[in-house]
Write a protein that holds these residues in place. Structure first.
Motif, PDB file in Angstrom:
ATOM      1  N   GLY A   1       0.819  -1.209   0.000  1.00  9.52           N
ATOM      2  CA  GLY A   1       0.000   0.000   0.000  1.00  9.52           C
ATOM      3  C   GLY A   1       0.849   1.254   0.000  1.00  9.52           C
ATOM      4  N   THR A   2       0.247   2.348  -0.422  1.00 10.05           N
ATOM      5  CA  THR A   2       0.950   3.621  -0.479  1.00 10.05           C
ATOM      6  C   THR A   2       1.257   4.137   0.927  1.00 10.05           C
ATOM      7  OG1 THR A   2      -1.183   4.738  -0.628  1.00 10.05           O
ATOM      8  CG2 THR A   2      -0.048   4.276  -2.689  1.00 10.05           C
ATOM      9  N   PRO A   3       2.300   4.960   1.085  1.00 10.50           N
ATOM     10  CA  PRO A   3       2.679   5.428   2.419  1.00 10.50           C
ATOM     11  C   PRO A   3       1.639   6.365   3.019  1.00 10.50           C
ATOM     12  CG  PRO A   3       3.961   6.558   0.733  1.00 10.50           C
ATOM     13  CD  PRO A   3       3.202   5.473   0.036  1.00 10.50           C
ATOM     14  N   ARG A   4       1.465   6.226   4.326  1.00 15.03           N
ATOM     15  CA  ARG A   4       0.539   7.063   5.088  1.00 15.03           C
ATOM     16  C   ARG A   4       1.345   7.932   6.060  1.00 15.03           C
ATOM     17  NH1 ARG A   4      -2.362   1.647   7.183  1.00 15.03           N
ATOM     18  NH2 ARG A   4      -0.162   1.367   7.679  1.00 15.03           N
ATOM     19  N   THR A   5       0.643   8.735   6.817  1.00  6.39           N
ATOM     20  CA  THR A   5       1.311   9.481   7.895  1.00  6.39           C
ATOM     21  C   THR A   5       1.391   8.637   9.165  1.00  6.39           C
ATOM     22  OG1 THR A   5      -0.803  10.492   8.524  1.00  6.39           O
ATOM     23  CG2 THR A   5       0.617  11.723   6.987  1.00  6.39           C
ATOM     24  N   ALA A   6       0.932   7.390   9.100  1.00  6.77           N
ATOM     25  CA  ALA A   6       0.947   6.510  10.276  1.00  6.77           C
ATOM     26  C   ALA A   6       2.380   6.188  10.689  1.00  6.77           C
ATOM     27  CB  ALA A   6       0.203   5.218   9.957  1.00  6.77           C
ATOM     28  N   PRO A   7       2.637   6.117  12.006  1.00  7.31           N
ATOM     29  CA  PRO A   7       3.981   5.746  12.475  1.00  7.31           C
ATOM     30  C   PRO A   7       4.182   4.237  12.431  1.00  7.31           C
ATOM     31  CG  PRO A   7       2.565   6.198  14.350  1.00  7.31           C
ATOM     32  CD  PRO A   7       1.748   6.489  13.136  1.00  7.31           C
ATOM     33  N   LEU A   8       5.426   3.826  12.238  1.00  5.44           N
ATOM     34  CA  LEU A   8       5.766   2.413  12.306  1.00  5.44           C
ATOM     35  C   LEU A   8       5.648   1.921  13.744  1.00  5.44           C
ATOM     36  CD1 LEU A   8       8.947   2.263  10.015  1.00  5.44           C
ATOM     37  CD2 LEU A   8       6.548   1.950   9.373  1.00  5.44           C
ATOM     38  N   ARG A   9       5.313   0.626  13.883  1.00  9.14           N
ATOM     39  CA  ARG A   9       5.188   0.017  15.207  1.00  9.14           C
ATOM     40  C   ARG A   9       6.230  -1.082  15.363  1.00  9.14           C
ATOM     41  NH1 ARG A   9      -0.562  -2.329  15.914  1.00  9.14           N
ATOM     42  NH2 ARG A   9       0.142  -3.412  14.020  1.00  9.14           N
ATOM     43  N   ALA A  10       6.915  -1.083  16.484  1.00 10.22           N
ATOM     44  CA  ALA A  10       7.939  -2.093  16.743  1.00 10.22           C
ATOM     45  C   ALA A  10       7.321  -3.488  16.653  1.00 10.22           C
ATOM     46  CB  ALA A  10       8.565  -1.872  18.114  1.00 10.22           C
ATOM     47  N   GLY A  11       8.036  -4.399  16.002  1.00  7.26           N
ATOM     48  CA  GLY A  11       7.584  -5.773  15.878  1.00  7.26           C
ATOM     49  C   GLY A  11       6.828  -6.063  14.603  1.00  7.26           C
ATOM     50  N   ASP A  12       6.293  -5.016  13.943  1.00  4.78           N
ATOM     51  CA  ASP A  12       5.641  -5.226  12.647  1.00  4.78           C
ATOM     52  C   ASP A  12       6.691  -5.513  11.583  1.00  4.78           C
ATOM     53  OD1 ASP A  12       3.086  -4.812  13.558  1.00  4.78           O
ATOM     54  OD2 ASP A  12       2.873  -2.789  12.717  1.00  4.78           O
ATOM     55  N   LEU A  13       6.273  -6.224  10.550  1.00  3.72           N
ATOM     56  CA  LEU A  13       7.080  -6.311   9.341  1.00  3.72           C
ATOM     57  C   LEU A  13       6.628  -5.234   8.360  1.00  3.72           C
ATOM     58  CD1 LEU A  13       7.282 -10.169   8.668  1.00  3.72           C
ATOM     59  CD2 LEU A  13       8.994  -8.677   9.733  1.00  3.72           C
ATOM     60  N   ILE A  14       7.574  -4.712   7.582  1.00  5.28           N
ATOM     61  CA  ILE A  14       7.237  -3.751   6.541  1.00  5.28           C
ATOM     62  C   ILE A  14       7.896  -4.184   5.232  1.00  5.28           C
ATOM     63  CG2 ILE A  14       9.062  -2.183   7.381  1.00  5.28           C
ATOM     64  CD1 ILE A  14       7.362   0.115   6.117  1.00  5.28           C
ATOM     65  N   PRO A  15       7.097  -4.722   4.298  1.00  2.46           N
ATOM     66  CA  PRO A  15       7.639  -5.025   2.971  1.00  2.46           C
ATOM     67  C   PRO A  15       7.709  -3.724   2.161  1.00  2.46           C
ATOM     68  CG  PRO A  15       5.635  -6.307   3.478  1.00  2.46           C
ATOM     69  CD  PRO A  15       5.708  -5.172   4.431  1.00  2.46           C
ATOM     70  N   ILE A  16       8.892  -3.334   1.755  1.00  2.00           N
ATOM     71  CA  ILE A  16       9.077  -2.124   0.957  1.00  2.00           C
ATOM     72  C   ILE A  16       9.329  -2.559  -0.486  1.00  2.00           C
ATOM     73  CG2 ILE A  16      10.425  -0.015   0.653  1.00  2.00           C
ATOM     74  CD1 ILE A  16      11.085  -0.124   3.612  1.00  2.00           C
ATOM     75  N   ASP A  17       8.284  -2.455  -1.284  1.00  2.00           N
ATOM     76  CA  ASP A  17       8.309  -2.899  -2.677  1.00  2.00           C
ATOM     77  C   ASP A  17       8.338  -1.655  -3.556  1.00  2.00           C
ATOM     78  OD1 ASP A  17       7.844  -3.993  -5.214  1.00  2.00           O
ATOM     79  OD2 ASP A  17       6.585  -5.591  -4.394  1.00  2.00           O
ATOM     80  N   THR A  18       9.436  -1.451  -4.256  1.00  2.00           N
ATOM     81  CA  THR A  18       9.617  -0.212  -4.995  1.00  2.00           C
ATOM     82  C   THR A  18      10.582  -0.433  -6.137  1.00  2.00           C
ATOM     83  OG1 THR A  18      10.278   2.106  -4.760  1.00  2.00           O
ATOM     84  CG2 THR A  18      11.479   0.503  -3.446  1.00  2.00           C
TER      85      THR A  18
END
Length: 369
Positions: free
Chosen positions: A212-229
């Protein structure tokens, strides 16, 4: 006509000339007198033409004659054509309307009345009723599938800029960083690494989500973030994905899934060869991934890249393409599920060369051994 183009990256004149000549063969076989080129990607691939999106150009390849390009007066950079025409695109820096027609006008006298004219898109109104249009897009697509060395160099450079940007943003992958700021930092680092302006990036920058497109939401510790670009240089696309644990610590389940995804790359690569069925590769990797420890894999496995971010071959059960020498493609296996706090996707770029598959990137290195 040739010369030096500003910037670090260019297509090479011998390859551009050879690509033009290959299309002359298509024109003769189809009974066409010429090919009218207006697609921006084809203007790049055939003539090394690059400019801002607002500046349109056009070109003509005569089946038994020269190649001619028409671009705005004062345009900088080398183009590889037998002749060059120019038009005034602006008066005192204000763009004139109808630039598509302005670019076409210097070429009209070179198009024989009543001829069959190859087109890479819709026939311009200025030629309606004057020629018999012939759709050259299938032939162009066949010719552009196998990438030449100069095209490969651009795609590899784009992938390298993307890899450098991943390294640059790693310190920001902590709780509290906003997704939009991560996106901005990636783009700035990619531009800096490339050394020139780049095209639009891919849009997967969401923590705790599959994409999904980036939001103003902050990252949360323990989450995974797939950065596909993907970085686009001079019209040519790379396409990469790395998955990171926010805060730097993988859970046991996340790390196990990530290692399984790395193994899926190896499995796919072991099957890819000239003539291999893309659907068969997908099916085998799908069996290896889907259902593993209750996780799912329901996405495509990869696709070709080049002037478009998605080209043939499509490694997808809805097609049955077959791999060919010269294919440049991605592999992007993944595993997804709530227990992973999103999912793991890793994407690399490859070329199928005469000696086998060669990697153009190394995104799998993010996963600990």
């Amino acid at each position: 006509m040739s010369g030096e183009t500003e910037g670090r990256y260019n297509l090479e004149e011998p390859f551009c000339r050879a690509r033009q000549q290959a299309l002359r063969e298509e024109l003769r076989a189809s009974g066409c007198a010429a090919l009218l080129v207006r697609d921006r990607g084809q203007l790049t691939r055939l003539f090394n033409y690059r400019a801002r999106e607002i500046f349109l150009a056009a070109a003509l390849i005569l089946a038994d004659g020269p190649s001619v390009i028409s671009r705005r007066a004062g345009d900088e950079g080398a183009v590889f054509a037998d002749d060059e025409r120019s038009f005034e695109a602006a008066y005192m820096a204000s763009l004139r309307p109808g630039m598509s027609d302005l670019a076409l006008a210097p070429l009209l006298a070179l198009i024989p009345a009543g001829c069959r004219l190859g087109c890479d898109g819709d026939l311009p109104l200025a030629l309606s009723g004057r020629v018999e249009p012939f759709d050259m897009r299938p032939g162009i697509a066949r010719r552009q599938r196998a990438k030449d060395p100069d095209e490969l160099a651009l795609i590899a450079a784009a992938a390298a800029a993307g890899e450098a940007a991943y390294a640059a943003i790693e310190p920001l992958l902590v709780e509290g960083t906003r997704e939009i700021d991560l996106f901005a930092a990636y783009q700035a680092a990619a531009v800096s690494a490339a050394g020139e302006a780049i095209g639009e990036l891919g849009n997967d920058f969401r923590g705790g989500a599959g994409g999904g497109t980036p939001r103003t939401a902050p990252l949360r510790a323990g989450d995974l973030i797939p950065i596909d670009t993907g970085v686009m240089l001079r019209g040519y696309h790379s396409d990469l994905c790395r998955t990171y644990p926010v805060g730097g610590d993988w859970s046991d389940a996340q790390l196990d899934a990530a290692r399984r995804v790395v193994e899926a790359h190896a499995l796919a690569l072991s099957m890819i060869a000239p003539g291999a069925s893309c659907r068969a590769v997908y099916d085998e990797v799908g069996r290896f991934l889907d259902g593993y420890r209750g996780y799912t894999f329901k996405s495509h496995l990869g696709h070709g890249i080049g002037l478009s971010p998605v080209e043939t071959p499509r490694i997808n059960p809805h097609w049955n393409d077959r791999f060919q020498i010269g294919d440049v493609f991605t592999l992007e296996p993944g595993l997804y599920g709530p227990g992973l706090r999103a999912g793991v996707r890793i994407e690399n770029d490859y070329v199928l060369a005469e000696g086998g598959v060669r990697a153009l990137s190394d995104s799998a290195s993010v996963v600990p051994r």
